[in-house]
Design a protein around this motif. Structure first.
Motif, short mmCIF file in Angstrom:
data_model
loop_
_atom_site.label_atom_id
_atom_site.label_comp_id
_atom_site.label_asym_id
_atom_site.label_seq_id
_atom_site.Cartn_x
_atom_site.Cartn_y
_atom_site.Cartn_z
N VAL A 258 -10.87 25.78 13.71
CA VAL A 258 -10.69 26.64 12.54
C VAL A 258 -9.23 27.12 12.51
CG1 VAL A 258 -11.28 28.90 11.56
CG2 VAL A 258 -13.09 27.39 12.41
N PRO A 259 -8.58 27.05 11.37
CA PRO A 259 -7.17 27.49 11.31
C PRO A 259 -7.04 29.00 11.51
CG PRO A 259 -7.97 26.95 9.12
CD PRO A 259 -9.05 26.53 10.08
N VAL A 260 -5.91 29.38 12.09
CA VAL A 260 -5.64 30.79 12.35
C VAL A 260 -4.29 31.15 11.74
CG1 VAL A 260 -5.38 32.58 14.10
CG2 VAL A 260 -6.88 30.60 14.55
N LEU A 261 -4.26 32.26 10.99
CA LEU A 261 -3.02 32.74 10.38
C LEU A 261 -2.85 34.21 10.73
CD1 LEU A 261 -0.61 32.17 8.48
CD2 LEU A 261 -2.07 32.94 6.58
N ALA A 262 -1.66 34.55 11.26
CA ALA A 262 -1.38 35.93 11.67
C ALA A 262 -0.17 36.47 10.92
CB ALA A 262 -1.12 35.99 13.18
N CYS A 263 -0.20 37.77 10.62
CA CYS A 263 0.96 38.41 10.02
C CYS A 263 1.29 39.69 10.77
CB CYS A 263 0.71 38.72 8.54
SG CYS A 263 -0.51 40.03 8.27
N GLY A 264 2.50 40.19 10.56
CA GLY A 264 2.88 41.46 11.17
C GLY A 264 3.86 41.30 12.31
N MET A 265 3.96 42.34 13.13
CA MET A 265 4.98 42.39 14.17
C MET A 265 4.76 41.34 15.26
SD MET A 265 7.25 44.46 13.18
CE MET A 265 8.23 44.98 14.59
N VAL A 266 3.62 40.66 15.25
CA VAL A 266 3.39 39.55 16.16
C VAL A 266 4.47 38.47 15.98
CG1 VAL A 266 1.84 38.28 14.58
CG2 VAL A 266 1.58 38.02 17.07
N ALA B 106 -4.95 50.04 -3.84
CA ALA B 106 -5.38 48.69 -3.45
C ALA B 106 -6.21 48.74 -2.18
CB ALA B 106 -4.16 47.81 -3.23
N GLU B 107 -7.25 47.94 -2.14
CA GLU B 107 -8.11 47.85 -0.96
C GLU B 107 -8.02 46.44 -0.37
OE1 GLU B 107 -9.87 50.43 0.00
OE2 GLU B 107 -9.97 51.73 -1.75
N ASN B 108 -8.15 46.35 0.92
CA ASN B 108 -8.26 45.05 1.60
C ASN B 108 -7.10 44.11 1.29
OD1 ASN B 108 -10.77 46.08 2.33
ND2 ASN B 108 -11.75 45.14 0.53
N ALA B 109 -5.94 44.67 1.10
CA ALA B 109 -4.81 43.84 0.66
C ALA B 109 -4.39 42.85 1.74
CB ALA B 109 -3.64 44.73 0.27
N THR B 110 -4.41 43.25 3.00
CA THR B 110 -3.92 42.34 4.04
C THR B 110 -4.82 41.12 4.14
OG1 THR B 110 -3.05 44.23 5.24
CG2 THR B 110 -3.23 42.17 6.45
N ALA B 111 -6.14 41.33 4.18
CA ALA B 111 -7.06 40.19 4.27
C ALA B 111 -6.88 39.27 3.06
CB ALA B 111 -8.51 40.69 4.34
N ARG B 112 -6.78 39.85 1.90
CA ARG B 112 -6.62 39.04 0.70
C ARG B 112 -5.31 38.25 0.74
NH1 ARG B 112 -6.72 42.89 -2.95
NH2 ARG B 112 -8.99 43.02 -3.05
N GLY B 113 -4.26 38.91 1.24
CA GLY B 113 -2.96 38.24 1.33
C GLY B 113 -2.98 37.09 2.33
N LEU B 114 -3.65 37.31 3.47
CA LEU B 114 -3.74 36.23 4.46
C LEU B 114 -4.44 35.00 3.86
CD1 LEU B 114 -4.61 38.37 7.63
CD2 LEU B 114 -2.63 36.82 7.43
N TRP B 115 -5.49 35.26 3.10
CA TRP B 115 -6.22 34.15 2.48
C TRP B 115 -5.33 33.42 1.46
CZ3 TRP B 115 -10.22 31.15 3.29
CH2 TRP B 115 -10.71 30.37 2.25
N GLN B 116 -4.59 34.20 0.68
CA GLN B 116 -3.69 33.60 -0.30
C GLN B 116 -2.67 32.68 0.36
OE1 GLN B 116 -3.66 33.92 -3.71
NE2 GLN B 116 -5.62 34.95 -3.42
N ILE B 117 -2.06 33.18 1.43
CA ILE B 117 -1.01 32.39 2.10
C ILE B 117 -1.62 31.16 2.76
CG2 ILE B 117 0.72 32.43 3.95
CD1 ILE B 117 1.06 35.47 3.30
N ALA B 118 -2.81 31.33 3.37
CA ALA B 118 -3.46 30.20 4.04
C ALA B 118 -3.81 29.10 3.06
CB ALA B 118 -4.71 30.68 4.79
N THR B 119 -4.30 29.48 1.87
CA THR B 119 -4.66 28.45 0.90
C THR B 119 -3.40 27.80 0.32
OG1 THR B 119 -4.92 30.15 -0.81
CG2 THR B 119 -6.90 29.45 0.33
N ALA B 120 -2.36 28.60 0.08
CA ALA B 120 -1.11 28.02 -0.45
C ALA B 120 -0.48 27.07 0.57
CB ALA B 120 -0.13 29.13 -0.82
N ALA B 121 -0.70 27.36 1.87
CA ALA B 121 -0.13 26.51 2.93
C ALA B 121 -1.01 25.31 3.23
CB ALA B 121 0.05 27.34 4.20
N GLY B 122 -2.19 25.26 2.62
CA GLY B 122 -3.10 24.15 2.89
C GLY B 122 -3.87 24.31 4.18
N LEU B 123 -3.79 25.48 4.80
CA LEU B 123 -4.56 25.72 6.03
C LEU B 123 -6.04 25.85 5.71
CD1 LEU B 123 -2.43 28.36 7.99
CD2 LEU B 123 -2.78 25.95 8.56
#
Lengths: 340, 340
Positions: free
Chosen positions: B82-90, B310-327
Motif C-alpha cells: 500500500v502506498p504511503v505519503l507523509a507531510c510535515g516536519m518529517v 475547514a475540517e480534516n484538511a490534512t487528510a484531504r490534502g494527502l489524498w489529493q497529492i497522492a492521487t495527483a502523483a499517481g500513488l
C-alpha cells in the motif's frame, strides 16, 4: 568620579543609592555635589544578601538593611546623620518600601516633594525617589529613569528651554520628552527583554551562533526592515526572517542575533520617529556603550538627530533631587552644575 | 472519519501520515478517498520512541522506522505494498529525510511531482511531500501547511475560480492566498510562539493568573490596540500595557493572558488587513477550535470576511497529492470530492 581607593573622608554631604533589580550602586557626594567615592554591589532587590548563617533573613527589611550596611554602613558610621537618597526598584512593591508613583508630567520639585522615608533599624533615614506614572489607554510607568532624566537635564550641556528627547535603552527602553527640569511625556518599549527571550526561548535562537564581534552589516540589514516595503507585515512576521534568511544561506548563524537586534531596535526607532516630538531637536542617550552605539545607528537610519551620550546621569540626578528636597545643601556655586 | 475501533480491513488505497514536530497522525484511506481509520501517536520528530532497551536508537532512520511501524506497521502487514505519503516536519533537515523546498507559487501538480522517497528497512516505500519556499527580502517557508491548503481547496465548499485567503493559526501562523489547486503567496507570523514566550519567560507572565474561562472582553480590548490612536507606537510598546494595566488596577491578573493574546492576534490581523488580497473574498480558517474562534473575532474587528472553518484538511490534502502523483487511484467519482 573615582572608584573606591581610600578610607572614607569626612566631608560627605549626601549618600546616593542607585538600587535596581539586579545591582546596587552607592555614591558618596561632597558638599559641591562631586562624587568622591562610588561602590558597586550585586545586591539588586531580587538578589539581596543572605544572613550570616547563609539562610534568608527573617524579615524583608533585614535583608535590605544588610545590603545597605554592606554598601555604605561605614560611611554613615564615620559621619552619622548624613542624608541618604535612593532611586530605582528599591521603591517598587517588591522593594524595601513602596514609593507611590507620581503623576506625569512631573517636575524636579514634584519629585523632590514626593520622597518616601524608610527608617533603618540602626536609626538611619533613607529617602526613596518616587516613580512616575503616565495614565491613558496604555499607561506607562518608570522607576529610576526619572532620576537619570533629571541628571541629564542638569548636565553640562543642558539646554535652557528647548525640549530634549532622552533615550534610555535597555531591558525596557524608555524614551522621555523632557524640558528644563520637567518630564513631559514618555514611552516604554520592551525591546531588550523581547530580544533576550526570542534568542533564549524560541526557534530563532536555535540557529544563532556566538560571534566574536558585532556584525554591523547584519544589524543594519535588520534596522531597515521596519522602513522597507515589507514594513506593513509587522514585527510578528519580520522576526521569522531571522530563521528563513538562515535557511536560504543569506544570513550565517553568527549574524542572526545582530540581525534580530537590528529588526527590534529598528521597530522601536521607527515607532519613535512616528511620534510627535513637540519640537525636540536634541536627542540624548543614556545607557550601556554598546547599546548606545546601536541606537545611534538606528537614529541615523531613521533620520533622527545624532545623539549626545550622557555620562553619570544617575548620580547627577540624585544630587539634583536631594538639593531640591533640602536634604543636601550645596556649599558653593559649582553645585549648580553638580556632579559632573 | 472514525477513530480506530476495529481490526484493519483489506481495502486500503493509501496510508497518509501527518508527521509534525510534536505528534504523528496516520490515516488509512479506502479507494474512494474516505478515511477508514485514524491513529494518533506522540512520536513527533523531536519526540521519537526509544528502542526496546530504553536507549536511543543507534541510527537516525531506526528511530523513524520504529515510530512508523508503531503507527501503521500492521496496516502494511495486512496489505503489503500500500502506498504511503507523509507531510510535515518529517521532511525537514531534522526529519527522516530532507524533502527540498519547492519554489512558490506552486500547484498541486508541482507538489505531486516533487515527492521525496524514503526506503524503509522492511521494504516499505514512504513518499514525503515537499515544503514550499517563497523567496524575497523576507523569505518564507512552509512544511505541512501546503498539504492542508490543498485539502481546504479540495473541500466540499471549494470555490471554482476566486482566490481564497486561508489562515492556519498556531505557533507560527500562516496566511495563504490560494486559487484553484495552487498556492499563490503566503506569510508567516510567529504569534503563537511569541505569546508563549512572553507569558513564560518575561515580566509580563509574572502577574498573569490562570483563569477558568476565556475573558473575551480582555481579548477584545487587546484586539483593538493595533487599530487605536496608539497603533503607531507598535508592538514592542503595546505589550508593556499588559503589565501597566495590571499595575493601575484596570486589568486583573486572570485577564492579562487573554489581553496579550488579543494584542498579538490584533497585530497579526491588522498586518493581514493591510496586505493586497488579490481579490480574495472568502476566508477559511484551519486550526484548533479555540484559536479559530479567537481569529474569527479578530477578523471581524478588522473588517475582514467572516471565516469558514475547514475540517480534516490534512487528510484531504494527502489524498489529493497522492492521487495527483499517481500513488493512489480513485475507484469512483466520489474521489473527486475526496476525503470529506
Amino acid at each position: 568620579m573615582e572608584q573606591e581607593t581610600q578610607a572614607p573622608e569626612t566631608d560627605t554631604a549626601l549618600i546616593g543609592l542607585d538600587w535596581g533589580t539586579s545591582s546596587l550602586r552607592a555614591f558618596r557626594f561632597d558638599a559641591t555635589g562631586q562624587v568622591q567615592q562610588m561602590r558597586h554591589r550585586p545586591w539588586g532587590i531580587m538578589n539581596l544578601p543572605p544572613a550570616a548563617d547563609g539562610q534568608p533573613h527573617t524579615t524583608h527589611a533585614a535583608a535590605f538593611e544588610h545590603a545597605f550596611d554592606d554598601v555604605c554602613g561605614d560611611w554613615l558610621q564615620a559621619e552619622p546623620g548624613v542624608p541618604v537618597l535612593a532611586c530605582g526598584m528599591v521603591g517598587s512593591a517588591q522593594g524595601w518600601r513602596e514609593a507611590v508613583y507620581l503623576e506625569s508630567p512631573a517636575s524636579l520639585d514634584h519629585l523632590a516633594q514626593g520622597l518616601t522615608l524608610v527608617q533603618h533599624a540602626a536609626g538611619h533615614q533613607v529617602h526613596i525617589v518616587p516613580g512616575l506614572i503616565q495614565r491613558g489607554d496604555l499607561p506607562n510607568v518608570m522607576r529610576g529613569e526619572e532620576t537619570q532624566v533629571l541628571g541629564v537635564m542638569a548636565g553640562p550641556d543642558r539646554p535652557d528651554q528647548a525640549p530634549v528627547l532622552i533615550g534610555l535603552p535597555g531591558t525596557h527602553s524608555k524614551w522621555v520628552l523632557a524640558r528644563k527640569r520637567s518630564i513631559a511625556q514618555f514611552h516604554t518599549f520592551m525591546t531588550g527583554e523581547v530580544f533576550a527571550t526570542l534568542r533564549g526561548h524560541t526557534i530563532l535562537g536555535r540557529t544563532m551562533q556566538a560571534a566574536d564581534t558585532t556584525d554591523d552589516a547584519a544589524f543594519a540589514r535588520g534596522l531597515q526592515v521596519a522602513r522597507s516595503a515589507d514594513a506593513p507585515l509587522g514585527l510578528l512576521s519580520h522576526i521569522f526572517s531571522t530563521r528563513t534568511l538562515g535557511l536560504t544561506g543569506a544570513l550565517p548563524g553568527s549574524a542572526q542575533a545582530d540581525y534580530l537586534s537590528g529588526l527590534l531596535i529598528g521597530h522601536e526607532v521607527a515607532a519613535l520617529a512616528a511620534q510627535p516630538n513637540q519640537g525636540a531637536t536634541r536627542v540624548v542617550l543614556c545607557g550601556e556603550p554598546d547599546l548606545c552605539r546601536r541606537y545611534a545607528l538606528a537614529l541615523a537610519a531613521y533620520g533622527l538627530p545624532a545623539p549626545e551620550i550622557a555620562e553619570n546621569a544617575t548620580a547627577r540626578g540624585l544630587w539634583q533631587i536631594a538639593t531640591a528636597a533640602g536634604l543636601a545643601t550645596p556649599s558653593d556655586t559649582r553645585s549648580t552644575e553638580a556632579a559632573r
